[in-house]
Design a protein around this motif. Structure first.
Motif, PDB file in Angstrom:
ATOM      1  N   GLU A 113      -0.062  11.649   6.717  1.00  0.00           N
ATOM      2  CA  GLU A 113      -1.325  12.128   7.402  1.00  0.00           C
ATOM      3  C   GLU A 113      -2.720  10.963   7.241  1.00  0.00           C
ATOM      4  O   GLU A 113      -3.590  10.918   7.687  1.00  0.00           O
ATOM      5  N   ASP A 114      -2.438  10.101   6.161  1.00  0.00           N
ATOM      6  CA  ASP A 114      -3.323   8.990   6.225  1.00  0.00           C
ATOM      7  C   ASP A 114      -3.603   7.770   7.149  1.00  0.00           C
ATOM      8  O   ASP A 114      -2.468   8.131   8.044  1.00  0.00           O
ATOM      9  N   THR A 115      -4.473   7.274   7.133  1.00  0.00           N
ATOM     10  CA  THR A 115      -4.446   6.098   8.069  1.00  0.00           C
ATOM     11  C   THR A 115      -3.890   4.865   7.562  1.00  0.00           C
ATOM     12  O   THR A 115      -4.553   4.435   6.537  1.00  0.00           O
ATOM     13  N   LEU A 116      -3.023   4.471   8.321  1.00  0.00           N
ATOM     14  CA  LEU A 116      -2.720   2.942   7.751  1.00  0.00           C
ATOM     15  C   LEU A 116      -3.701   1.917   8.310  1.00  0.00           C
ATOM     16  O   LEU A 116      -4.044   1.968   9.440  1.00  0.00           O
ATOM     17  N   ASN A 117      -4.315   1.285   7.295  1.00  0.00           N
ATOM     18  CA  ASN A 117      -5.498   0.143   7.549  1.00  0.00           C
ATOM     19  C   ASN A 117      -4.805  -1.138   6.927  1.00  0.00           C
ATOM     20  O   ASN A 117      -4.869  -1.413   5.776  1.00  0.00           O
ATOM     21  N   LEU A 118      -4.267  -2.178   7.980  1.00  0.00           N
ATOM     22  CA  LEU A 118      -3.922  -3.242   7.371  1.00  0.00           C
ATOM     23  C   LEU A 118      -4.482  -4.420   8.095  1.00  0.00           C
ATOM     24  O   LEU A 118      -5.066  -4.326   9.374  1.00  0.00           O
ATOM     25  N   THR A 119      -4.955  -5.173   7.386  1.00  0.00           N
ATOM     26  CA  THR A 119      -5.766  -6.590   7.687  1.00  0.00           C
ATOM     27  C   THR A 119      -4.815  -7.765   7.836  1.00  0.00           C
ATOM     28  O   THR A 119      -4.225  -8.177   6.734  1.00  0.00           O
ATOM     29  N   CYS A 120      -4.738  -8.460   8.843  1.00  0.00           N
ATOM     30  CA  CYS A 120      -4.053  -9.596   8.951  1.00  0.00           C
ATOM     31  C   CYS A 120      -4.962 -10.714   8.930  1.00  0.00           C
ATOM     32  O   CYS A 120      -6.022 -10.944   9.720  1.00  0.00           O
ATOM     33  N   SER A 121      -5.082 -11.680   7.965  1.00  0.00           N
ATOM     34  CA  SER A 121      -6.078 -12.855   7.969  1.00  0.00           C
ATOM     35  C   SER A 121      -5.272 -14.085   8.401  1.00  0.00           C
ATOM     36  O   SER A 121      -4.138 -14.413   7.807  1.00  0.00           O
ATOM     37  N   SER A 141       8.380   8.144   7.823  1.00  0.00           N
ATOM     38  CA  SER A 141       9.145   7.402   8.618  1.00  0.00           C
ATOM     39  C   SER A 141       8.255   6.155   9.042  1.00  0.00           C
ATOM     40  O   SER A 141       8.884   5.073   9.430  1.00  0.00           O
ATOM     41  N   ASP A 142       7.095   6.250   8.833  1.00  0.00           N
ATOM     42  CA  ASP A 142       6.225   4.880   9.016  1.00  0.00           C
ATOM     43  C   ASP A 142       6.476   4.031   7.641  1.00  0.00           C
ATOM     44  O   ASP A 142       5.909   2.853   7.876  1.00  0.00           O
ATOM     45  N   SER A 143       7.088   4.347   6.650  1.00  0.00           N
ATOM     46  CA  SER A 143       7.274   3.570   5.685  1.00  0.00           C
ATOM     47  C   SER A 143       7.928   2.205   6.052  1.00  0.00           C
ATOM     48  O   SER A 143       9.052   2.430   7.037  1.00  0.00           O
ATOM     49  N   GLY A 144       7.655   1.092   5.369  1.00  0.00           N
ATOM     50  CA  GLY A 144       8.368   0.065   5.786  1.00  0.00           C
ATOM     51  C   GLY A 144       7.633  -1.253   5.503  1.00  0.00           C
ATOM     52  O   GLY A 144       6.728  -1.297   4.847  1.00  0.00           O
ATOM     53  N   VAL A 161       0.737  -1.042  -0.008  1.00  0.00           N
ATOM     54  CA  VAL A 161       0.154   0.004  -0.127  1.00  0.00           C
ATOM     55  C   VAL A 161       0.828   1.106  -0.021  1.00  0.00           C
ATOM     56  O   VAL A 161       2.045   1.093   0.388  1.00  0.00           O
ATOM     57  N   THR A 162       0.325   2.201  -0.500  1.00  0.00           N
ATOM     58  CA  THR A 162       1.099   3.583  -0.769  1.00  0.00           C
ATOM     59  C   THR A 162       0.198   4.409  -0.245  1.00  0.00           C
ATOM     60  O   THR A 162      -0.945   4.714  -0.706  1.00  0.00           O
ATOM     61  N   LEU A 173       4.510   2.080   1.824  1.00  0.00           N
ATOM     62  CA  LEU A 173       5.002   3.300   1.399  1.00  0.00           C
ATOM     63  C   LEU A 173       4.281   4.663   1.806  1.00  0.00           C
ATOM     64  O   LEU A 173       3.021   4.891   1.397  1.00  0.00           O
ATOM     65  N   VAL A 174       4.989   5.518   2.807  1.00  0.00           N
ATOM     66  CA  VAL A 174       4.229   6.800   2.924  1.00  0.00           C
ATOM     67  C   VAL A 174       4.820   7.917   2.186  1.00  0.00           C
ATOM     68  O   VAL A 174       6.204   8.237   2.162  1.00  0.00           O
ATOM     69  N   THR A 175       4.042   8.411   1.050  1.00  0.00           N
ATOM     70  CA  THR A 175       4.892   9.180   0.200  1.00  0.00           C
ATOM     71  C   THR A 175       4.351  10.807   0.781  1.00  0.00           C
ATOM     72  O   THR A 175       3.186  10.943   1.092  1.00  0.00           O
ATOM     73  N   GLN A 176       5.281  11.315   0.985  1.00  0.00           N
ATOM     74  CA  GLN A 176       5.195  12.631   1.444  1.00  0.00           C
ATOM     75  C   GLN A 176       4.442  13.518   0.171  1.00  0.00           C
ATOM     76  O   GLN A 176       4.895  13.012  -0.916  1.00  0.00           O
ATOM     77  N   LEU A 177       3.297  13.991   0.588  1.00  0.00           N
ATOM     78  CA  LEU A 177       2.870  14.956  -0.672  1.00  0.00           C
ATOM     79  C   LEU A 177       4.063  15.813  -0.651  1.00  0.00           C
ATOM     80  O   LEU A 177       4.027  17.095   0.107  1.00  0.00           O
TER      81      LEU A 177
END
Ligand SMILES: *[C@@H]1O[C@H](CO)[C@@H](O)[C@H](O)[C@H]1NC(C)=O
Ligand SMILES: *[C@@H]1O[C@H](CO)[C@@H](O)[C@H](O)[C@H]1NC(C)=O
Ligand SMILES: *[C@@H]1O[C@H](CO)[C@@H](O)[C@H](O)[C@H]1NC(C)=O
Ligand SMILES: *[C@@H]1O[C@H](CO)[C@@H](O)[C@H](O)[C@H]1NC(C)=O
Length: 874
Positions: free
Chosen positions: A296-304, A369-372, A291-292, A403-407
């Motif tokens: 300021e977005d919210t990272l929304n990850l689902t672990c199944s 910095s949350d990219s990873g 996900v990119t 990937l957190v892309t800086q606007l």
């Protein structure tokens, strides 16, 4: 049934009688004895309380019904056996065996269904009187082999932790007098291990190895009646994999009415091979796709999590994150225990369980910095025992990339050079302009100025001149600290989006490529500054061809001196190239012959100071002039050119520039073409003429006559020419004395008078260089006549420093005539008379004065005033 009851009553009666009165007693086991066809049966018969001989005989009969009795075998009578049974007795299938004097055992090796009847054991009487019973009956039941075991398994393949139902249905045809048992066993390899046995009766027995699991409630027996037995094995583990066997047994009570059971039938069937899938094998943990995000977005990850038996699993979830660079370590973002309790992790992160096996991670307001690489690690726990758990499997999902892309702040950087030096020391001005600035609401811009030496190649090193950081602080580059401190380089910010760099005086070594690099700084989550973007401008080349200064001077003749004594003028025009703000000094040089020794004549400095140089004779000082007649034009003038001035004149021009400390620095010099000053030197040509003040003279007058020299063709400056002058009276004297001069003056100024003329009759006087006056005093008639002068020219050669004799010229004649009136004849006596009278008068006045001073001097001494005079005299 009724018959049996009656018999029982009789027996009790006999026994009561026997107890009372010691009578014979015959005993067989309580029946019915149950045997399966083909099995053997042994029936014991005892006799007691009898009289007579110790050894007793026994007879066995089959009681078919109340009327029919078939003799079977006897201990004493071989012929006793009924013919129908003879074969079996003969074959030994049916036999009797004395166990003791009073005990016997009937054995049928292979019972047949037809053998089911009542067996009576009788003893012939040896008693004195008939007392007690002489026989006892027991029933034998021969049943068919109807035992059936029907196993069933709920599922062949189970997952670890799941349950398996081992079903076992047991049926039989004959149910009276027998009991069933069911045993579940587990065959692992060759050994058979018993799990649990139910029956006979209601007894439940657990295999040793499974006692704990039974105690933990993991073995549950399901009895639904009708021969249906179920065993539920809960929490299956991998080691439970194997073949399960169900054994059904039919039991009959042991003879003698004891408590024990005797197994008469047994049948085993495989329930099935149970395959246990380890949880680790079925466990699948996954996180969705890469996900990119934007800042300021919210990272929304689902672990199944997928696994068999998901619902019974306890899950411990750990979210792991690893930075994108390979050097980053993996870190725990969030760790949630089995019970949903957060064990570790930032409070910014949260996780929720959407449904069994689905976990959602939310990280609001992501930063670059949350990219990873994010992965989800799941530890599956299975219940074990009473309330216990064990970790059955652990799996980590493949990482997904976040990937957190800086606007990113976006902008353009342009570099302009409003001022590029053309010459050394010129100023340089560079403007670094930021335009189209986007996505930077509260950021700040910084700039770094850098320099790269020419020529541009890959290996060139870039030096930082100075930076202005995001806080507006100027940070000098190491190598430019000095220049920035001096103010020779200034780095400023002229408006929010323009940075300026100035080099006040650009040096040759400053030539090169200049560029600016603008960095956009943004604030991070904790208010820290992060460099979000940096854009470098195209370089601007600062270069000027350090062109060789070119200076040229052209000399032109303005006025020609065609004759000696005339004025010579020449101009010098300067042409300069590649010289910055020059001033010129001009030196006029002179060469007598072209290419000969050069002499300096006069110079005009850059500061316009005129100076006569060593090549000018002092007497000539007034006749040279050098002046500036235009921005680039100079004029040299030489008045009254002389022979010695002939030669070649040229301008020697030097260009001067002011250096940093504002002092003059000489640059290039140039010499002009040479202008020749020339005139044909005829030598000094002069003529002499004479003039008399008065031609009508009375005797006694003083007469003046002037002898003028006019000189051409040579300088008329004093000191350069001189004359020997001689005055003559002609013809009288001249004729007589052979041209004896009246008076002469040589060129040294020595006056000579002719013999006989030594008196004060005449004198010679030089009034200027070229004019000699002859004074004739008290002219008399003898002075009448013609006069003339001769002049011999001397001119001074600067080369030889010697006087050189020139030609001698004679002037025209001038005639002196004297008027002789009456007065002239009487004049002298009158004058003498008057003179004598005057002398006498004067003498008498002097005498009078002396006498008066002698008579009055005493009286005067009495006055205080005269005292004072005395003092003064002292
Ligand atoms: C066993 O008995 C139960 C109950 O009578 C019956 O439902 C089941 O079908 C039987 N199983 C087999 C394999 O005969
Ligand atoms: C996710 O990104 C990684 C790293 O760039 C890449 O190797 C992987 O193939 C990507 N996966 C998917 C599903 O796009
Ligand atoms: C997370 O994403 C799911 C769909 O992928 C969505 O249904 C859910 O609302 C999202 N949650 C948040 C807080 O955005
Ligand atoms: C001499 O000089 C005067 C004045 O310069 C001139 O008038 C005259 O003609 C000259 N005479 C001769 C002989 O050259």
């Amino acid at each position: 049934m009724r018959k049996e009851k009656g018999a029982l009553r009789l027996l009790i009666l006999f026994m009561a009688l026997a107890v009372l009165c010691e009578s014979r007693l015959v005993k067989v086991p309580a029946g019915p004895l149950v045997r399966v066809e083909g099995q053997s049966v042994s029936i014991r018969c005892d006799v007691s309380d009898y009289e007579g001989p110790r050894e007793q005989d026994f007879e066995w009969n089959l009681i078919l019904d109340s009327e029919t009795s078939v003799p079977l075998i006897s201990t004493f009578d071989q012929t006793y056996t009924d013919p129908s049974m003879k074969d079996r007795v003969n074959s030994g299938d049916v036999s009797v065996k004395k166990l003791a004097d009073d005990a016997v055992e009937l054995t049928i090796q292979k019972v047949r269904a037809s053998d089911s009847t009542i067996y009576r054991c009788s003893t012939p009487s040896t008693d004195s009187s008939v007392k007690g019973n002489y026989f006892a009956d027991v029933e034998l039941k021969v049943i068919g082999d109807s035992l059936k075991v029907t196993p069933a398994i709920s599922q062949q393949t189970v997952s670890e932790g799941e349950s398996v139902n081992l079903q076992c249905n047991i049926t039989r045809a004959y149910t009276a007098h027998t009991s069933l048992s069911v045993t579940w066993s587990f065959r692992k390899g060759t050994s058979l291990e018993e799990l649990l046995t139910f029956g006979p009766g209601d007894v439940l027995k657990v295999g040793k190895a499974f006692a704990q699991r039974y105690a933990d409630g993991e073995l549950i027996v399901g009895l639904s009646g009708g021969g249906s037995y179920g065993l539920i094995l809960k929490g299956v583990k991998p080691q439970d994999q194997g073949v399960y066997v169900c054994t059904g047994r039919e039991w009959t009570r042991q003879p003698g009415g004891g408590k024990g059971w005797q197994s008469i039938l047994e049948r085993s069937e495989e329930i099935g091979n149970v395959l246990v899938t380890p949880l680790a094998q079925s466990l699948v943990v996954s996180v969705e796709k890469n996900v990119t995000l934007r800042v300021e977005d919210t990272l929304n990850l689902t672990c199944s999590v997928a696994a068999h038996g998901l619902l019974s699993l306890g899950m411990e979830v750990t979210w792991l994150v690893k930075g994108l660079s390979s050097s980053d370590n993996q870190q725990v973002l969030l760790h949630v225990g089995r019970d949903g309790q957060v064990l570790s992790g930032s409070e910014l992160v949260s996780m929720s369980r959407i449904q069994p096996g689905t976990f959602r991670l939310l990280l609001p307001k992501v930063q670059p910095s949350d990219s990873g690489l994010y992965s989800c690690q799941v530890k599956c726990w299975l219940p074990q025992g009473s309330g216990g758990w064990y970790q059955a499997a652990e799996k980590t999902s493949d990482p997904i990339q976040v990937l957190v892309t800086q606007l990113e702040p976006d902008f353009k950087v342009g570099l302009r050079a409003p001022k590029i030096p053309q010459f050394t020391d010129d100023p340089t001005e560079l403007l670094c302009e930021v335009s189209n600035l986007l996505n930077m609401p509260d950021g700040s811009l910084g700039v770094t100025w850098s320099y790269a030496i020419l020529p541009e190649d890959a290996s060139r090193s870039v030096t930082t001149i100075a930076s202005i950081d995001h806080l507006g602080v100027m940070v000098p580059g190491e190598m430019y600290r000095q220049q920035l401190g001096d103010g020779n380089i200034a780095v400023t910010r002229t408006d929010p989006s323009t940075f300026k760099m100035q080099l006040l005086r650009t040096q040759d070594k400053d030539m090169g490529l200049y560029s600016c690099s603008v960095a956009a700084w943004t604030r991070g989550r904790q208010g820290e500054w992060n460099k979000a973007k940096e854009i470098k401008s195209k370089p601007v080349e600062v270069r000027w061809s350090s062109k060789t200064p070119v200076l040229s001077v052209a000399a032109d003749q303005v006025r020609e001196a065609s004759t000696g004594g005339s004025t010579f003028e020449m101009s010098c025009k300067v042409t300069a190239q590649n010289i910055q703000n020059p001033s010129y000094s001009v030196l006029i040089r002179f060469e007598e012959t072209a290419g000969g020794k050069s002499r300096k004549v006069v110079s005009l400095s850059a500061d316009s100071i005129l100076q006569l140089e060593e090549g000018v004779v002092p007497s000539h000082a007034d006749s040279v002039a050098l002046e500036k007649t235009g921005p680039l034009e100079y004029r040299f003038r030489l008045n009254s050119a002389q022979v010695s001035d002939r030669g070649f004149y040229y301008c020697d021009v030097t260009a001067w520039t002011r250096d940093q400390s504002n002092t003059w620095r000489s640059g290039v010099s140039a010499e002009s073409n040479k202008i020749q000053l020339d005139f044909t030197d005829t030598g000094p040509v002069f003529n002499v003429s004479i003039y008399s003040d008065s031609s009508q003279v009375k005797p006694g007058d003083t007469v003046k006559m002037k002898c003028f020299m006019s000189v051409h063709g040579a300088t008329s400056n004093t000191g350069e020419v001189a004359y020997d002058i001689e005055w003559f009276q002609s013809p009288s004297h001249a004729m007589e004395n052979g041209a004896v001069p009246l008076i002469s003056m040589d060129h040294w100024g020595v006056v000579k008078k002719s013999r006989g003329n030594e008196g004060t009759h005449c004198s010679i006087q030089r009034t200027d260089r070229d004019t000699y006056v002859l004074n004739l005093y008290n002219v008399q008639d003898r002075d009448m006549g013609s006069y003339y002068c001769t002049a011999k020219l001397w001119h001074f050669s600067p080369d030889t420093r010697l006087w050189k004799e020139g030609q001698t010229l004679t002037s025209a004649l001038v005639f002196l005539s004297i008027n002789l009136p009456l007065w002239d004849s009487v004049k002298n006596p009158v004058l003498y008379g008057l003179g004598a009278a005057l002398v006498v008068g004067l003498l008498s006045i002097v005498l009078g004065l002396i006498i008066s001073r002698c008579c009055f001097s005493r009286n005067l001494m009495h006055t205080p005033r005269s005292k004072l005079m005395d003092l003064e005299m002292d």
